[in-house]
Motif scaffolding. Structure first.
Motif, PDB file in Angstrom:
ATOM      1  N   HIS A  12       0.844  -1.195   0.000  1.00  0.00           N
ATOM      2  CA  HIS A  12       0.000   0.000   0.000  1.00  0.00           C
ATOM      3  C   HIS A  12       0.880   1.246   0.000  1.00  0.00           C
ATOM      4  CE1 HIS A  12      -3.375  -2.712   1.078  1.00  0.00           C
ATOM      5  NE2 HIS A  12      -3.993  -1.841   0.306  1.00  0.00           N
ATOM      6  N   ILE A  13       0.787   2.007  -1.083  1.00  0.00           N
ATOM      7  CA  ILE A  13       1.747   3.067  -1.371  1.00  0.00           C
ATOM      8  C   ILE A  13       1.106   4.436  -1.302  1.00  0.00           C
ATOM      9  CG2 ILE A  13       3.141   4.035  -3.255  1.00  0.00           C
ATOM     10  CD1 ILE A  13       3.926   1.170  -3.943  1.00  0.00           C
ATOM     11  N   ASP A  14       1.788   5.346  -0.609  1.00  0.00           N
ATOM     12  CA  ASP A  14       1.382   6.740  -0.532  1.00  0.00           C
ATOM     13  C   ASP A  14       2.630   7.584  -0.289  1.00  0.00           C
ATOM     14  OD1 ASP A  14      -0.967   8.249  -0.868  1.00  0.00           O
ATOM     15  OD2 ASP A  14      -1.996   7.187   0.749  1.00  0.00           O
ATOM     16  N   PRO A  15       2.590   8.869  -0.628  1.00  0.00           N
ATOM     17  CA  PRO A  15       3.751   9.723  -0.341  1.00  0.00           C
ATOM     18  C   PRO A  15       3.957   9.901   1.156  1.00  0.00           C
ATOM     19  CG  PRO A  15       2.306  10.733  -1.990  1.00  0.00           C
ATOM     20  CD  PRO A  15       1.549   9.575  -1.393  1.00  0.00           C
ATOM     21  N   LEU A  16       5.222   9.939   1.527  1.00  0.00           N
ATOM     22  CA  LEU A  16       5.613  10.271   2.895  1.00  0.00           C
ATOM     23  C   LEU A  16       6.152  11.696   2.847  1.00  0.00           C
ATOM     24  CD1 LEU A  16       5.753   8.947   5.689  1.00  0.00           C
ATOM     25  CD2 LEU A  16       8.096   8.267   5.169  1.00  0.00           C
ATOM     26  N   ILE A  17       5.445  12.606   3.493  1.00  0.00           N
ATOM     27  CA  ILE A  17       5.728  14.028   3.292  1.00  0.00           C
ATOM     28  C   ILE A  17       5.934  14.753   4.612  1.00  0.00           C
ATOM     29  CG2 ILE A  17       4.365  14.064   1.154  1.00  0.00           C
ATOM     30  CD1 ILE A  17       2.188  15.587   2.801  1.00  0.00           C
ATOM     31  N   LEU A  18       6.436  15.975   4.484  1.00  0.00           N
ATOM     32  CA  LEU A  18       6.509  16.918   5.591  1.00  0.00           C
ATOM     33  C   LEU A  18       5.945  18.241   5.095  1.00  0.00           C
ATOM     34  CD1 LEU A  18       7.721  17.773   8.447  1.00  0.00           C
ATOM     35  CD2 LEU A  18       9.652  18.642   7.111  1.00  0.00           C
ATOM     36  N   VAL A  19       5.041  18.829   5.846  1.00  0.00           N
ATOM     37  CA  VAL A  19       4.495  20.147   5.524  1.00  0.00           C
ATOM     38  C   VAL A  19       4.780  21.069   6.703  1.00  0.00           C
ATOM     39  CG1 VAL A  19       2.451  21.465   4.861  1.00  0.00           C
ATOM     40  CG2 VAL A  19       2.677  19.076   4.136  1.00  0.00           C
ATOM     41  N   VAL A  20       5.334  22.251   6.413  1.00  0.00           N
ATOM     42  CA  VAL A  20       5.679  23.217   7.462  1.00  0.00           C
ATOM     43  C   VAL A  20       4.977  24.540   7.176  1.00  0.00           C
ATOM     44  CG1 VAL A  20       7.901  22.144   7.916  1.00  0.00           C
ATOM     45  CG2 VAL A  20       7.752  24.008   6.251  1.00  0.00           C
ATOM     46  N   ALA A  21       4.808  25.317   8.199  1.00  0.00           N
ATOM     47  CA  ALA A  21       4.173  26.637   8.046  1.00  0.00           C
ATOM     48  C   ALA A  21       5.127  27.603   7.353  1.00  0.00           C
ATOM     49  CB  ALA A  21       3.776  27.181   9.411  1.00  0.00           C
ATOM     50  N   PRO A  22       4.586  28.554   6.564  1.00  0.00           N
ATOM     51  CA  PRO A  22       5.441  29.618   6.015  1.00  0.00           C
ATOM     52  C   PRO A  22       6.112  30.395   7.147  1.00  0.00           C
ATOM     53  CG  PRO A  22       3.278  29.612   4.955  1.00  0.00           C
ATOM     54  CD  PRO A  22       3.184  28.674   6.118  1.00  0.00           C
ATOM     55  N   LYS A  23       7.298  30.887   6.862  1.00  0.00           N
ATOM     56  CA  LYS A  23       8.037  31.602   7.898  1.00  0.00           C
ATOM     57  C   LYS A  23       7.285  32.822   8.395  1.00  0.00           C
ATOM     58  CE  LYS A  23      12.604  30.049   6.359  1.00  0.00           C
ATOM     59  NZ  LYS A  23      13.926  30.453   5.800  1.00  0.00           N
ATOM     60  N   ASP A  24       6.518  33.431   7.489  1.00  0.00           N
ATOM     61  CA  ASP A  24       5.784  34.632   7.888  1.00  0.00           C
ATOM     62  C   ASP A  24       4.358  34.330   8.340  1.00  0.00           C
ATOM     63  OD1 ASP A  24       4.835  33.866   5.436  1.00  0.00           O
ATOM     64  OD2 ASP A  24       4.800  35.881   4.559  1.00  0.00           O
ATOM     65  N   ARG A  25       4.019  33.025   8.437  1.00  0.00           N
ATOM     66  CA  ARG A  25       2.669  32.648   8.876  1.00  0.00           C
ATOM     67  C   ARG A  25       2.740  31.531   9.915  1.00  0.00           C
ATOM     68  NH1 ARG A  25      -1.823  33.467   5.865  1.00  0.00           N
ATOM     69  NH2 ARG A  25      -2.842  32.770   7.793  1.00  0.00           N
ATOM     70  N   PRO A  26       3.372  31.777  11.054  1.00  0.00           N
ATOM     71  CA  PRO A  26       3.441  30.718  12.071  1.00  0.00           C
ATOM     72  C   PRO A  26       2.068  30.293  12.565  1.00  0.00           C
ATOM     73  CG  PRO A  26       4.138  32.839  12.973  1.00  0.00           C
ATOM     74  CD  PRO A  26       4.029  33.020  11.491  1.00  0.00           C
ATOM     75  N   ASP A  27       1.049  31.121  12.299  1.00  0.00           N
ATOM     76  CA  ASP A  27      -0.309  30.769  12.714  1.00  0.00           C
ATOM     77  C   ASP A  27      -0.844  29.570  11.942  1.00  0.00           C
ATOM     78  OD1 ASP A  27      -0.156  32.874  10.600  1.00  0.00           O
ATOM     79  OD2 ASP A  27      -2.300  32.444  10.430  1.00  0.00           O
ATOM     80  N   LEU A  28      -0.163  29.178  10.840  1.00  0.00           N
ATOM     81  CA  LEU A  28      -0.599  28.022  10.048  1.00  0.00           C
ATOM     82  C   LEU A  28       0.092  26.728  10.477  1.00  0.00           C
ATOM     83  CD1 LEU A  28      -0.730  29.640   6.481  1.00  0.00           C
ATOM     84  CD2 LEU A  28      -2.671  29.047   7.963  1.00  0.00           C
TER      85      LEU A  28
END
Length: 383
Positions: A162-178
C-alpha cells in the motif's frame, strides 16, 4: 506506456533490469482499458507477462494508478464492488501466468489521488473542494479494502503493498499561525488512508493490519513543502533549515504501523540522480540500523517519463529516452548506473541475475550487517 513506448520495448526494458541485477518491478494494469463494462480483456498484458517470465522479473501489479473506466462514479454505492470484481479478475489472470509469490498494489497513492481528483481538479472526478477530497479518499479506501479481500480469495498468500507519499508540511516563515494546519497534514492527512486500510479508522470498512500488509512510502525531494492555503504546497528549497531527515519520516510510519516497509518510489533529477540514490541508500541503512523493518528501495522510473504538466522529459530514470526515427532509444545514464553498482557491491548484492535468481533470495541479515558495519546516521542533507 504509450508515451515511453514501454509496450514496444518491453522485452528490452526487462532485459535491462535483468542486466542490473534487478528482479522485481512495479508494473501497471490499465483498468480503463481492460474493463469492458464488467467483461475483462487482459490480453494486452500478455507481452509484459512473456517478457517478465523470460527475464525472470517478479511484478508488483499496480491495479489502479489513478483513473477508472468511463461510466463509473467513485461516489456510487457499487464502486467498491466493481473495483473488487476487477481486482479478482486481474488476480485470476496473472497469478497462474507468473511465478509467485504474488504482489499487488490495489489503488496507488490514495492520499495523492484524492488531492488530484477531489480538490485540485487535475484528474477525474475533477473535484475542487476539501469535502470532495475527503469523500473521494474514503471511497478509494473502501474500494481498496474490498479489492484486497477479493484478491486473497484467488490467492490467500498474496501480498499487498500500500503506497502513498511520505511528506513533511511546514508553516510559512511569515505565517506561524498556520503551524497547526501544516502539522495536521504531516501527521494526520498523510496517514489517513493507511489508517483506514489498517483498521485504525472506519473499522466498519473491514481494514486490518493484515489488509494493510506492506507499507510503501514514496520519497521525493519535493515531498517536503511549505503550506499553502489554496492549491498544492510549495517545495522547500535545498538547505532550508526546516527540512527533516528522511529517517525521521520513515520512523513516523514505522512506529504507527509496525508493518514491513519499502520505499515505493524515489528518484533524483538529471545530474542529481546518483547523489540522490546515495542519500536514499544511506538514509535507508540508517533506518535499518534503528530497527525499522525496511525491505527495499524502488527506483522510479526505470526509463524516463514526461513531466505531467509540460510533457518535457524529466530525465529521472535509469535510462533517458532519445527519439530516433520515431523510436525511443533507451540510453542508460551511466553515473546513476555506476552509483547503483557501487552500492550493490557494498551491500553484497548481485549485479546481474543468474539462471534462477529466486533460488537465492535476498537475505536481509546481509543488509543489517552492512548497516552495522557502516554505522550510517540520518541527516537533513538528503534533498
Amino acid at each position: 506506456m504509450a508515451e515511453t513506448q514501454h509496450r514496444e520495448h518491453v522485452d528490452e526494458d526487462y532485459a535491462f533490469l535483468r542486466s542490473l541485477g534487478i528482479a522485481v518491478a512495479r508494473q501497471g494494469i490499465p483498468w480503463p482499458f481492460v474493463d469492458k463494462g464488467g467483461a475483462y480483456d487482459f490480453s494486452g498484458l500478455d507481452p509484459f507477462i512473456v517478457a517478465m517470465n523470460r527475464h525472470q522479473i517478479l511484478p508488483i501489479w499496480d491495479l489502479c494508478h489513478y483513473g477508472y473506466p468511463d461510466g463509473l462514479d467513485p461516489f456510487s454505492a457499487d464502486f467498491h464492488d466493481q473495483f473488487a470484481a476487477y481486482a479478482r479478475a486481474a488476480a485470476e489472470y496473472v497469478t497462474p501466468r507468473i511465478r509467485g509469490p504474488h504482489f499487488f498494489t490495489p489503488i496507488n497513492e490514495i492520499t495523492f489521488f484524492a488531492f488530484m481528483g477531489g480538490e485540485w481538479g487535475w484528474t477525474a472526478p475533477f473535484g475542487r473542494t476539501d469535502e470532495q477530497r475527503r469523500k473521494l479518499r474514503l471511497a478509494l479506501c473502501r474500494a481498496d479494502i474490498a479489492a484486497v479481500k477479493a484478491i486473497r480469495e484467488v490467492d490467500p498468500e498474496a501480498r499487498m503493498v500500500h503506497i502513498d507519499p511520505l511528506i513533511l508540511v511546514v508553516a510559512p516563515k511569515d505565517r506561524p499561525d498556520l503551524a497547526d494546519e501544516a502539522d495536521h497534514e504531516t501527521f494526520e492527512d498523510t496517514f489517513f488512508a493507511w489508517d483506514v486500510i489498517a483498521g485504525r479508522r472506519h473499522p466498519e470498512l473491514g481494514g486490518s493490519p493484515e489488509v494493510l500488509d506492506i507499507v510503501g512510502v514514496n520519497c521525493y525531494s519535493f515531498g517536503q513543502m511549505e503550506y499553502r492555503e489554496n492549491g498544492p504546497h510549495a517545495s522547500l528549497e535545498p538547505n532550508d533549515e526546516r527540512i527533516r531527515p528522511l529517517g525521521d519520516l520513515l520512523t513516523y510510519a514505522w512506529e504507527r504501523y509496525r508493518r514491513p516497509m519499502i520505499v515505493g518510489e524515489t528518484s533524483g533529477l538529471r545530474e542529481g540522480r546518483p547523489d540522490w540514490l546515495c542519500d536514499i541508500v544511506e538514509e535507508s541503512l540508517a533506518a535499518v540500523l534503528k530497527g525499522i523493518d525496511l525491505h527495499g528501495v524502488c527506483l522510479f522510473p526505470a526509463v524516463d517519463m514526461p513531466d505531467w504538466h509540460t510533457g518535457e522529459w524529466l530525465h529521472n530514470g535509469l535510462c533517458d529516452l532519445v527519439e530516433e526515427n520515431g523510436s525511443l532509444t533507451r540510453v542508460p545514464f551511466q553515473p546513476y548506473i555506476d552509483e547503483l553498482r557501487r552500492w550493490q557491491k557494498r551491500l553484497n548484492r548481485v549485479t546481474e541475475l543468474d539462471e534462477d535468481p529466486f533460488s537465492d533470495p535476498v537475505d536481509l541479515d546481509d543488509i543489517k550487517a552492512a548497516a552495522e558495519r557502516m554505522q550510517m546516521t540520518s541527516d537533513k542533507n538528503w534533498c
